[in-house]
Design an enzyme around this catalytic site. Structure first.
Site, PDB file in Angstrom:
ATOM      1  N   TYR A  96     -16.387  13.760 -18.152  1.00  0.00           N
ATOM      2  CA  TYR A  96     -16.843  12.376 -18.041  1.00  0.00           C
ATOM      3  C   TYR A  96     -17.983  12.323 -17.021  1.00  0.00           C
ATOM      4  CZ  TYR A  96     -16.754   7.519 -16.407  1.00  0.00           C
ATOM      5  OH  TYR A  96     -17.103   6.249 -16.010  1.00  0.00           O
TER       6      TYR A  96
ATOM      7  N   ARG B 245       0.809  -1.207   0.000  1.00  0.00           N
ATOM      8  CA  ARG B 245       0.000   0.000   0.000  1.00  0.00           C
ATOM      9  C   ARG B 245       0.852   1.270   0.000  1.00  0.00           C
ATOM     10  NH1 ARG B 245      -3.082   1.577   4.304  1.00  0.00           N
ATOM     11  NH2 ARG B 245      -2.880  -0.446   5.325  1.00  0.00           N
TER      12      ARG B 245
ATOM     13  N   ASP C  43      -7.974  16.635 -17.456  1.00  0.00           N
ATOM     14  CA  ASP C  43      -8.182  15.241 -17.819  1.00  0.00           C
ATOM     15  C   ASP C  43      -7.701  15.072 -19.252  1.00  0.00           C
ATOM     16  OD1 ASP C  43      -9.167  12.740 -18.608  1.00  0.00           O
ATOM     17  OD2 ASP C  43     -10.909  12.880 -17.300  1.00  0.00           O
TER      18      ASP C  43
ATOM     19  N   LYS D 194      -7.914   3.422 -20.501  1.00  0.00           N
ATOM     20  CA  LYS D 194      -8.201   3.701 -21.895  1.00  0.00           C
ATOM     21  C   LYS D 194      -6.938   3.554 -22.756  1.00  0.00           C
ATOM     22  CE  LYS D 194     -12.305   4.792 -20.260  1.00  0.00           C
ATOM     23  NZ  LYS D 194     -12.164   4.984 -18.822  1.00  0.00           N
TER      24      LYS D 194
END
Length: 407
Positions: free
Chosen positions: A136, A82, A201, A226
């Protein structure tokens, strides 16, 4: 056609040199791998460990204290999954080089990455966000619903400066925007932000077509699911940023657990190596489809950005749901940026969660379809679209002809 302006050639874009002096295409292949030959390796290793042994507990405590203070990557061997992972770190190093930033911090998804940014600013008492639609759909919802305690002011790019408040922690834009492909003058918006960080973005453009940090953005967000992954088999997000913000993002990632799995980090690093080639080839297909769609009387309007790319949106005269139902080669599915071509109806899926009036006000109409163009032969793609668009309506005038007549 919104794309009447000549788009930037992707083949030109990939020749722009990175900060190291190497071309972007070279960095895409070698970044994050520079140490492999010295280890006698060619392919990057995958480190799947969740924990790591240490016989120096005092030293371990000091490194954990240092991480808690600054969020800097711990010196020496890893501590716990982590806090960081060597395979994921390779991808982060590579993406930062491609975007021209000091660091990058990877997350389990694009939404986890955006959430971490909001949490960082919110923890500083800066909960107000200025944002430009369209975004988005889930990003829009996260801000509008205030799920992380944020408050949003929606504005157009020219209104950013006037929308800023003393508690504004972030300005958020997406360019080209999802799904209308509207573009923002990033340099002008960055100037309007003043000292407030601008987050761009950059999922649709990728660093192949634009590097927002060069235009003044402090934060660059990707849904790495993507184009960075590029094959529809990895879920991830990443923020490219400076050293200070990277440290804060790592602290939030450690506390909230939105870590990227090492196998995903490996797949993303592999995906980056072909990113310029994939974007260039898919963009060439997209440009050809744009020309054919714009000349088709069944299509009311085509949206395509100045910088080019592989994303196309178009509005049809007929029923968009029938178009979705008739494709056979093209896959009707959410997401984008894969090697195969995908089509979806944003008002029904990706932006369904946005209020209908807000959605339409941002240009996401009910007849709009979004096409993520892949690497298939363009004639095969057009044959499938041509069939899916159905019969040609008598008397309909292609938009290109309509614009010529208006002149």
């Amino acid at each position: 056609m919104d794309s009447a302006r000549t788009p930037t050639s992707p083949s030109d874009a990939v020749r722009i040199t990175a900060a190291t002096g190497r071309a972007l295409a070279t960095e895409a292949v070698h970044a994050g791998r520079d140490d492999l030959a010295g280890q006698g390796l060619h392919a990057p290793p995958i480190d799947l460990s969740t924990t790591y042994p240490s016989y120096d507990s005092r030293g371990e405590a000091a490194r954990i204290d240092a991480f808690a203070a600054t969020g800097a990557e711990p010196d020496g061997p890893p501590v716990y999954g982590r806090l960081g992972n060597p395979t994921v770190a390779r991808f982060e190093t590579a993406l930062a080089k491609l975007e021209g930033t000091e660091f990058a911090v990877a997350f389990a998804s694009g939404m986890a990455a955006l959430s971490a940014v909001l949490l960082v600013r919110g923890s500083m008492g800066l909960r107000h966000v200025v944002a430009v639609r369209p975004l988005y759909g889930c990003s829009d919802h996260l801000l509008t619903a205030g799920l992380l305690g944020s408050e949003v002011t929606w504005t157009d790019p020219a209104g950013v400066a006037d929308a800023l408040r003393p508690d504004t922690g972030l300005v958020l834009v997406e360019s080209p925007a999802n799904p209308t492909l509207a573009e923002v003058d990033l340099r002008a918006v960055a100037h309007a932000c003043g000292s407030v960080p601008l987050l761009v973005d950059n999922t649709f453009a990728t660093p192949v077509l634009q590097r927002p940090a060069e235009h003044g953005a402090r934060l660059v967000l990707h849904s790495a699911t993507k184009y960075l992954g590029g094959h529809g088999d990895v879920l991830a997000g990443v923020v490219a940023c400076d050293e200070e913000f990277a440290g804060r993002l790592r602290q939030v990632r450690f506390a909230t657990g939105g870590v990227l799995h090492p196998l995903a980090g490996y797949l993303l690093l592999r995906g980056l190596s072909t990113l310029p080639v994939r974007v260039r080839a898919a963009s060439a297909n997209a440009a050809e489809l744009v020309a054919r769609l714009a000349a088709d009387p069944r299509v009311a309007r085509v949206h395509y950005p100045r910088i080019g790319g592989a994303m196309v949106s178009f509005e049809v005269h007929g029923d968009p749901h029938e178009v979705i139902g008739r494709v056979r080669l093209i896959t009707p599915a959410v997401s984008l940026g894969s090697v195969d071509t995908l089509i979806q109806h944003p008002a029904s899926i990706s932006h369904r969660i946005v209020d209908a009036d807000d959605r339409r006000g941002a240009g996401v109409g009910d007849r709009l379809l979004r096409l993520s163009v892949g690497l298939e032969d363009v004639d095969d793609l057009w044959a499938d679209l041509d069939r899916a668009l159905g019969e040609r309506a008598p008397g309909a005038i292609p938009l290109r002809e309509a614009l010529s007549g208006a002149e």
